[in-house]
Design an enzyme around this catalytic site. Sequence first.
Site, PDB file in Angstrom:
ATOM      1  N   THR A  20       4.386   8.575  33.594  1.00 38.56           N
ATOM      2  CA  THR A  20       3.606   8.299  32.385  1.00 38.56           C
ATOM      3  C   THR A  20       3.570   6.819  32.070  1.00 38.56           C
ATOM      4  OG1 THR A  20       4.074  10.482  31.525  1.00 38.56           O
ATOM      5  CG2 THR A  20       3.478   8.816  29.909  1.00 38.56           C
ATOM      6  N   TYR A  34      -2.853  13.208  29.034  1.00 34.83           N
ATOM      7  CA  TYR A  34      -3.262  12.043  29.822  1.00 34.83           C
ATOM      8  C   TYR A  34      -2.987  12.374  31.277  1.00 34.83           C
ATOM      9  CZ  TYR A  34       1.742  11.747  29.725  1.00 34.83           C
ATOM     10  OH  TYR A  34       3.057  12.073  29.840  1.00 34.83           O
ATOM     11  N   THR A 100       9.358  10.502  33.655  1.00 39.79           N
ATOM     12  CA  THR A 100      10.596  10.888  32.958  1.00 39.79           C
ATOM     13  C   THR A 100      11.080  12.288  33.322  1.00 39.79           C
ATOM     14  OG1 THR A 100       9.281  11.602  31.065  1.00 39.79           O
ATOM     15  CG2 THR A 100      10.195   9.366  30.980  1.00 39.79           C
ATOM     16  N   ASP A 101      10.206  13.134  33.900  1.00 37.66           N
ATOM     17  CA  ASP A 101      10.608  14.522  34.153  1.00 37.66           C
ATOM     18  C   ASP A 101      11.801  14.633  35.102  1.00 37.66           C
ATOM     19  OD1 ASP A 101       8.637  15.308  32.463  1.00 37.66           O
ATOM     20  OD2 ASP A 101       7.404  16.327  33.949  1.00 37.66           O
ATOM     21  N   LYS A 173      16.823  14.157  30.279  1.00 42.13           N
ATOM     22  CA  LYS A 173      15.702  14.325  29.352  1.00 42.13           C
ATOM     23  C   LYS A 173      16.010  15.540  28.492  1.00 42.13           C
ATOM     24  CE  LYS A 173      10.648  14.304  29.300  1.00 42.13           C
ATOM     25  NZ  LYS A 173       9.434  14.310  30.131  1.00 42.13           N
ATOM     26  N   GLU A 294      35.737  32.856  33.631  1.00 40.90           N
ATOM     27  CA  GLU A 294      35.451  34.283  33.783  1.00 40.90           C
ATOM     28  C   GLU A 294      35.249  34.666  35.240  1.00 40.90           C
ATOM     29  OE1 GLU A 294      32.956  36.010  30.254  1.00 40.90           O
ATOM     30  OE2 GLU A 294      32.473  33.900  30.531  1.00 40.90           O
TER      31      GLU A 294
HETATM   32  N1  ASN Z   1       6.782  11.142  30.557  1.00 35.45           N
HETATM   33  C1  ASN Z   1       6.574  11.360  31.867  1.00 35.45           C
HETATM   34  O1  ASN Z   1       6.725  10.450  32.636  1.00 35.45           O
HETATM   35  C2  ASN Z   1       6.230  12.763  32.296  1.00 35.45           C
HETATM   36  C3  ASN Z   1       5.491  12.898  33.603  1.00 35.45           C
HETATM   37  N2  ASN Z   1       5.214  14.300  33.825  1.00 35.45           N
HETATM   38  C4  ASN Z   1       6.302  12.412  34.788  1.00 35.45           C
HETATM   39  O2  ASN Z   1       7.453  12.721  34.899  1.00 35.45           O
HETATM   40  O3  ASN Z   1       5.765  11.748  35.646  1.00 35.45           O
END
Ligand code: ASN
Length: 337
Positions: A20, A34, A100-101, A173, A294
């Site tokens: 992103t 986006y 970020t994923d 995340k 457990e």
């Molecule tokens: N905020 C992001 O970067 C999410 C995007 N789907 C990615 O991981 O490339």
Amino acid sequence: KEVENQQKLANVVILATGGTIAGAGASTANSATYQAAKVGVDKLIAGVPELATLANVRGEQVLQIASESISNENLLQLGKRVAELAESKDVDGIVITHGTDTLEETAYFLNLVEKTDKPIVVVGSMRPGTAMSADGMLNLYNAVAVASNKDSRGKGVLVTMNDEIQSGRDVSKAVNIKTEAFKSQWGPLGMVVEGKSYWFRLPAKRHTADSEFDIKKISSLPAVDIAYGYGNVTDTAYKSLAQNGAKAIIHAGTGNGSVSSRVAPTLQELRKQGVQIIRSSHVNAGGFVLRNAEQPDDKNDYVVAHDLNPQKARILAMVALTKTQDSKELQRIFWEY
Ligand SMILES: NC(=O)C[C@H](N)C(=O)O
């Protein structure tokens, strides 16, 4: 005077992989809808002219993808390029722009396999650069600030999001949409504000220069997959993953990585067939899985992931399996990293 200044500044390379932070939306109001991975690294750098006051910055486009699509081959390619740059005496720090994923997975992978004390900082954004209040510019500025700072050396791979400096091992995340998306159950290492770093704690686990793993000696990663624990779960996913060649299965269990009575016999059987069973927890705010709670891990010959979430446990298992197939060794590695 300008030449003198340039000589004093650190040399930082920005390796761009997409996400992103390189995303673009149809209008400034599109903060959550986006397309990721649209903008090239040179444009990203040109978008933050203030980077030139922090470091001599140059960019390389390593990948251009949304991070949910990152493969093991992509990880190896990126890891090997980071190692080459880290060995160069003309490079003082490395920044990786990333979706970020799976940012937490890549950051942990690099933390395990890069044999260097030089700062490596992974950074992303929650909003595309085309949106109002886009967070990528400041996150990138902070990443370059941290990567160009000698105080960042030897602290493992770092992540700068939302003014925090996080350990690449611990951070995850935790929420989406919000710009305060990244959390660690053990807290950030510090803050970066207006280009200045403020440190509060250090990572306790082995990493980078002190790691027994070396990207230069890794040419492929073994198949390791994750299966999720929940009420009324069946053993279908576990069996299918093993049939498709998984060398280890990360059990993303409930609570203390617990295993349903419907799944337990299958896991024991798969372990007898040679598949490593690694118990982790999918609890939201951070797990803490201990042996022989457990589940009788000693008897079943399982490994526990301790505080690593399932996706981080997968990264460590892949890296560890390049060196050992012994479950006791694997468990030692899971305690130490
Ligand atoms: N905020 C992001 O970067 C999410 C995007 N789907 C990615 O991981 O490339």
